[in-house]
Design a protein around this motif. Structure first.
Motif, mmCIF file in Angstrom:
data_model
loop_
_atom_site.group_PDB
_atom_site.id
_atom_site.type_symbol
_atom_site.label_atom_id
_atom_site.label_comp_id
_atom_site.label_asym_id
_atom_site.label_seq_id
_atom_site.Cartn_x
_atom_site.Cartn_y
_atom_site.Cartn_z
ATOM 1 N N CYS A 1 -7.468 15.675 2.963
ATOM 2 C CA CYS A 1 -7.037 14.703 1.894
ATOM 3 C C CYS A 1 -7.072 14.473 0.461
ATOM 4 C CB CYS A 1 -5.379 14.559 2.402
ATOM 5 S SG CYS A 1 -4.484 15.328 3.481
ATOM 6 N N TRP A 2 -6.073 14.023 -0.656
ATOM 7 C CA TRP A 2 -6.330 13.670 -1.442
ATOM 8 C C TRP A 2 -6.633 11.954 -1.387
ATOM 9 C CZ3 TRP A 2 -7.800 15.729 -6.602
ATOM 10 C CH2 TRP A 2 -7.360 14.974 -7.177
ATOM 11 N N ASP A 3 -5.750 11.665 -0.515
ATOM 12 C CA ASP A 3 -6.043 10.050 -0.111
ATOM 13 C C ASP A 3 -7.115 9.480 0.423
ATOM 14 O OD1 ASP A 3 -4.789 11.457 1.594
ATOM 15 O OD2 ASP A 3 -4.418 9.530 2.707
ATOM 16 N N TRP A 4 -7.295 8.275 0.584
ATOM 17 C CA TRP A 4 -8.954 7.628 0.521
ATOM 18 C C TRP A 4 -8.137 7.258 1.911
ATOM 19 C CZ3 TRP A 4 -13.247 9.143 -1.130
ATOM 20 C CH2 TRP A 4 -12.621 9.585 -2.788
ATOM 21 N N PHE A 5 -9.358 6.786 2.841
ATOM 22 C CA PHE A 5 -9.360 6.447 4.153
ATOM 23 C C PHE A 5 -9.748 5.289 4.455
ATOM 24 C CE2 PHE A 5 -10.066 4.686 8.315
ATOM 25 C CZ PHE A 5 -9.279 6.024 9.199
ATOM 26 N N GLY A 6 -8.007 4.314 4.494
ATOM 27 C CA GLY A 6 -8.346 2.670 4.735
ATOM 28 C C GLY A 6 -7.128 2.813 5.119
ATOM 29 N N THR A 7 -6.784 1.038 5.232
ATOM 30 C CA THR A 7 -5.783 0.401 6.217
ATOM 31 C C THR A 7 -4.142 0.600 5.642
ATOM 32 O OG1 THR A 7 -6.744 -1.001 6.601
ATOM 33 C CG2 THR A 7 -4.904 -1.381 7.183
ATOM 34 N N ILE A 8 -3.305 1.221 6.649
ATOM 35 C CA ILE A 8 -2.199 2.049 5.629
ATOM 36 C C ILE A 8 -1.177 0.493 6.241
ATOM 37 C CG2 ILE A 8 -0.263 3.154 6.756
ATOM 38 C CD1 ILE A 8 -2.567 5.308 5.918
ATOM 39 N N THR A 9 -0.094 0.412 5.792
ATOM 40 C CA THR A 9 0.431 -0.912 5.624
ATOM 41 C C THR A 9 2.188 -0.634 5.814
ATOM 42 O OG1 THR A 9 0.263 -1.983 3.776
ATOM 43 C CG2 THR A 9 -1.004 -2.745 5.966
ATOM 44 N N GLY A 10 2.870 -1.108 6.019
ATOM 45 C CA GLY A 10 4.631 -1.181 5.151
ATOM 46 C C GLY A 10 4.139 -1.334 3.353
ATOM 47 N N GLY A 11 3.983 -1.757 2.935
ATOM 48 C CA GLY A 11 3.858 -2.064 1.270
ATOM 49 C C GLY A 11 3.072 -0.255 0.870
ATOM 50 N N THR A 12 2.174 0.028 1.151
ATOM 51 C CA THR A 12 1.142 1.113 0.806
ATOM 52 C C THR A 12 1.783 2.299 0.484
ATOM 53 O OG1 THR A 12 -0.499 0.598 2.840
ATOM 54 C CG2 THR A 12 -0.909 2.848 1.480
ATOM 55 N N ALA A 13 1.429 2.461 -1.168
ATOM 56 C CA ALA A 13 1.976 3.950 -1.720
ATOM 57 C C ALA A 13 1.554 5.226 -0.291
ATOM 58 C CB ALA A 13 1.209 3.879 -2.964
ATOM 59 N N ALA A 14 3.194 6.049 -0.726
ATOM 60 C CA ALA A 14 2.579 7.546 -0.187
ATOM 61 C C ALA A 14 1.931 8.415 -0.200
ATOM 62 C CB ALA A 14 4.065 8.175 -0.349
ATOM 63 N N THR A 15 0.762 7.604 -1.714
ATOM 64 C CA THR A 15 -0.125 8.284 -1.847
ATOM 65 C C THR A 15 -1.934 8.188 -0.842
ATOM 66 O OG1 THR A 15 -0.927 6.696 -3.862
ATOM 67 C CG2 THR A 15 0.186 9.360 -3.423
ATOM 68 N N GLY A 16 -1.711 7.113 -0.208
ATOM 69 C CA GLY A 16 -2.551 6.587 0.146
ATOM 70 C C GLY A 16 -3.278 5.004 -0.401
ATOM 71 N N ALA A 17 -4.347 5.147 0.625
ATOM 72 C CA ALA A 17 -5.049 4.377 -0.118
ATOM 73 C C ALA A 17 -5.730 4.229 -1.505
ATOM 74 C CB ALA A 17 -5.955 3.974 0.758
ATOM 75 N N SER A 18 -5.606 3.256 -2.375
ATOM 76 C CA SER A 18 -6.045 3.585 -3.962
ATOM 77 C C SER A 18 -7.586 3.853 -4.117
ATOM 78 C CB SER A 18 -5.767 2.623 -4.107
ATOM 79 O OG SER A 18 -5.952 1.178 -3.987
ATOM 80 N N SER A 19 -8.175 3.231 -3.526
ATOM 81 C CA SER A 19 -9.610 3.522 -2.829
ATOM 82 C C SER A 19 -10.582 3.841 -1.997
ATOM 83 C CB SER A 19 -10.735 2.535 -3.633
ATOM 84 O OG SER A 19 -10.029 0.961 -3.570
ATOM 85 N N GLY A 20 -11.688 3.829 -1.782
ATOM 86 C CA GLY A 20 -12.480 4.041 -0.612
ATOM 87 C C GLY A 20 -13.751 4.713 -0.654
ATOM 88 N N SER A 21 -14.387 5.455 0.219
ATOM 89 C CA SER A 21 -15.714 5.829 -0.178
ATOM 90 C C SER A 21 -15.545 7.262 1.121
ATOM 91 C CB SER A 21 -17.323 5.306 0.425
ATOM 92 O OG SER A 21 -16.828 4.883 1.735
ATOM 93 N N GLU A 22 -14.121 7.388 1.779
ATOM 94 C CA GLU A 22 -14.762 8.683 2.499
ATOM 95 C C GLU A 22 -12.549 8.958 2.318
ATOM 96 O OE1 GLU A 22 -16.833 8.349 6.402
ATOM 97 O OE2 GLU A 22 -15.518 6.300 6.203
ATOM 98 N N CYS A 23 -12.658 10.132 2.152
ATOM 99 C CA CYS A 23 -10.953 11.147 2.208
ATOM 100 C C CYS A 23 -10.425 11.221 3.361
ATOM 101 C CB CYS A 23 -11.402 12.565 1.980
ATOM 102 S SG CYS A 23 -12.696 14.026 2.684
#
Length: 88
Positions: A26-48
């Motif tokens: 997927c286009w988004d990065w793997f990271g913690t998702i909370t209620g405030g996370t954008a629908a596009t997922g985490a904004s940065s990271g090293s793993e997709c």
């Protein structure tokens, strides 16, 4: 084994093969998702984010809610990408 696209029924949204064929990168990065996370997922990271499961993994990996992760540059017979474009 994998199967050719559109050889099985589409889901309720009319999309084919979203679960169980191969992992989809997927286009988004793997990271913690909370209620405030954008629908596009985490904004940065090293793993997709990988979704959809694969033909040679446990069936619960195919759940829509399950997210896996991987290096975006790693090649594997169980990984793929899905090209999506916005309707004009």
């Amino acid at each position: 084994m994998t199967h050719e696209v559109k050889k099985r029924a589409a889901n309720s949204l009319g999309i084919y093969d979203m679960s169980g064929n191969v992992w989809e990168c997927c286009w988004d990065w793997f990271g913690t998702i909370t209620g405030g996370t954008a629908a596009t997922g985490a904004s940065s990271g090293s793993e997709c984010v990988l979704r959809g499961g694969s033909w040679n993994h446990y069936d619960y990996f195919s759940a829509v809610s399950y997210r896996n992760k991987n290096n975006p540059f790693m090649q594997n017979l169980n990984y793929s990408i899905r090209i999506v474009r916005t309707a004009q």
